[in-house]
Design an enzyme around this catalytic site. Structure first.
Site, short mmCIF file in Angstrom:
data_model
loop_
_atom_site.label_atom_id
_atom_site.label_comp_id
_atom_site.label_asym_id
_atom_site.label_seq_id
_atom_site.Cartn_x
_atom_site.Cartn_y
_atom_site.Cartn_z
N HIS A 12 39.78 45.62 23.59
CA HIS A 12 40.50 45.45 22.72
C HIS A 12 39.94 44.71 21.59
O HIS A 12 40.44 43.90 20.81
CB HIS A 12 41.86 44.84 22.42
CG HIS A 12 42.37 43.10 22.97
ND1 HIS A 12 43.01 43.10 24.14
CD2 HIS A 12 41.35 42.85 23.28
CE1 HIS A 12 43.09 42.16 24.03
NE2 HIS A 12 42.54 41.67 23.51
N HIS A 59 45.96 37.09 20.72
CA HIS A 59 45.64 35.55 20.00
C HIS A 59 45.76 34.42 18.86
O HIS A 59 45.29 34.59 17.91
CB HIS A 59 44.04 36.76 19.54
CG HIS A 59 44.08 37.86 20.43
ND1 HIS A 59 44.51 38.73 20.94
CD2 HIS A 59 42.30 37.25 21.26
CE1 HIS A 59 43.67 39.68 21.47
NE2 HIS A 59 42.63 38.85 22.02
N HIS A 193 33.36 39.92 29.19
CA HIS A 193 32.16 38.83 27.57
C HIS A 193 32.60 37.57 27.81
O HIS A 193 33.95 37.16 28.62
CB HIS A 193 33.27 39.85 26.14
CG HIS A 193 34.17 39.45 26.11
ND1 HIS A 193 35.58 40.02 27.52
CD2 HIS A 193 35.64 38.75 25.60
CE1 HIS A 193 36.92 39.47 26.75
NE2 HIS A 193 36.37 39.52 25.37
N GLU A 240 41.21 38.73 30.47
CA GLU A 240 41.05 39.46 30.09
C GLU A 240 41.77 40.52 31.23
O GLU A 240 43.34 41.23 31.12
CB GLU A 240 41.15 39.64 28.83
CG GLU A 240 41.29 38.96 27.52
CD GLU A 240 41.09 39.37 26.41
OE1 GLU A 240 41.07 39.07 25.50
OE2 GLU A 240 40.26 40.57 26.28
FE LIG Z 1 41.18 39.95 23.78
#
Ligand SMILES: [Fe+2]
Length: 282
Positions: A12, A59, A193, A240
């Site tokens: 996402h 977030h 990431h 995540e």
């Molecule tokens: Fe995220």
């Protein structure tokens, strides 16, 4: 009876949403990524689910450090698009499914998952980017959505195993909902990431590939990964990926991987999209 027909794993990355919103998907940088989304949109258009559960993380849009629920379910009739600093994304409002959402809340809590219930909640890129990636830019989203947030921002997030078990409980809950509905579930975030520190920009294709393979073939083994292993192998934000276990747990043991797309880089992230059709009875 309702049934979970398939699961979609989908990164996402916020820059993917920005590329769509700015009409930049055909640029040399973005076109290889977006070329891989076409078959997923075709699959979705052909299968037309009645409702989708989207597992994602907020977030710091709906929640701040003042309040950090581990698992949240949105039961509202609609969910506004969050302003993440550049104005809300120019996408349709997200329409909820309160009847199924309340059934899920009741079933999950009685099944010993202590969900936080959100009667109002803005939804951010964690939810809207997977919708855009799989649905394009329609005037209205093609199905109602039940947002399900998992905390992966503030340590400690739930374990992958706990997320997998939540998925199993979601499957039980959906199977006990009387209306005849085809339910799609998304697990979002990932893949490898890291956004800060000395290892910012970390990508681990080998880990990502093994994770994608394992999600189809041996999800139980993946649930044993620790937070430290996620962070070491997939970077600090790679944790995540625990959210993908909610999706996988909601499917049965037998699945068919009908589509996979993996691309590096998308912004500073490895991005993937995988579709698993459910071959098991709930
Ligand atoms: Fe995220």
């Amino acid at each position: 009876m309702a049934r979970i027909v398939a699961g979609i794993a989908c990164s996402h990355v916020p820059a993917i949403g920005a590329a769509i919103d700015k009409g930049a998907t055909g640029t040399p940088y973005w076109s290889p990524l977006f070329a891989g989304y076409g078959p997923a949109r075709e699959w979705l258009a052909a299968h037309r689910p009645d409702v989708a559960i989207i597992v994602y993380n907020d977030h710091a849009s709906a929640f701040s450090l003042q309040l950090i629920p581990t698992f949240t379910i949105g039961v509202a009739a609609d969910f506004p698009i969050a302003d993440e600093g550049f104005g809300p994304r120019p996408v349709p409002p997200v329409i909820g499914h309160p009847e199924l959402a309340w059934h899920l809340a009741e079933s999950l809590i009685l099944d010993e998952f202590d969900m936080t219930i959100a009667n109002e909640m803005a939804v951010d890129h964690g939810l809207t980017v997977p919708l855009s990636v799989t649905c394009g830019q329609p005037a209205a989203w093609p199905f109602p959505v039940i947002p399900l947030c998992v905390n992966v921002v503030q340590y400690p997030p739930p374990t992958g195993l706990r997320c997998f078990k939540l998925g199993r409980a979601i499957a039980r809950a959906v199977a006990s909902f009387a209306p005849d509905l085809d339910v799609l579930i998304y697990g979002t975030g990932g893949m490898s990431h890291q956004l800060q520190g000395e290892r910012a920009g970390l990508i681990n294709r080998q880990f990502d590939t093994a994770f994608l393979d394992g999600l189809t073939q041996d999800p139980a083994a993946l649930t044993r990964l620790t937070h430290t292993e996620y962070m070491r192998e997939a970077g600090s934000e790679g944790v995540e990926l625990v959210m993908w276990h909610v999706m996988r747990g909601a499917l049965g043991d037998r699945v068919t991987e009908v589509y996979r797309h993996y691309h590096v880089p998308a912004s500073n992230t490895a991005a993937a999209l995988m579709i698993l059709e459910n071959r098991s009875a709930a």
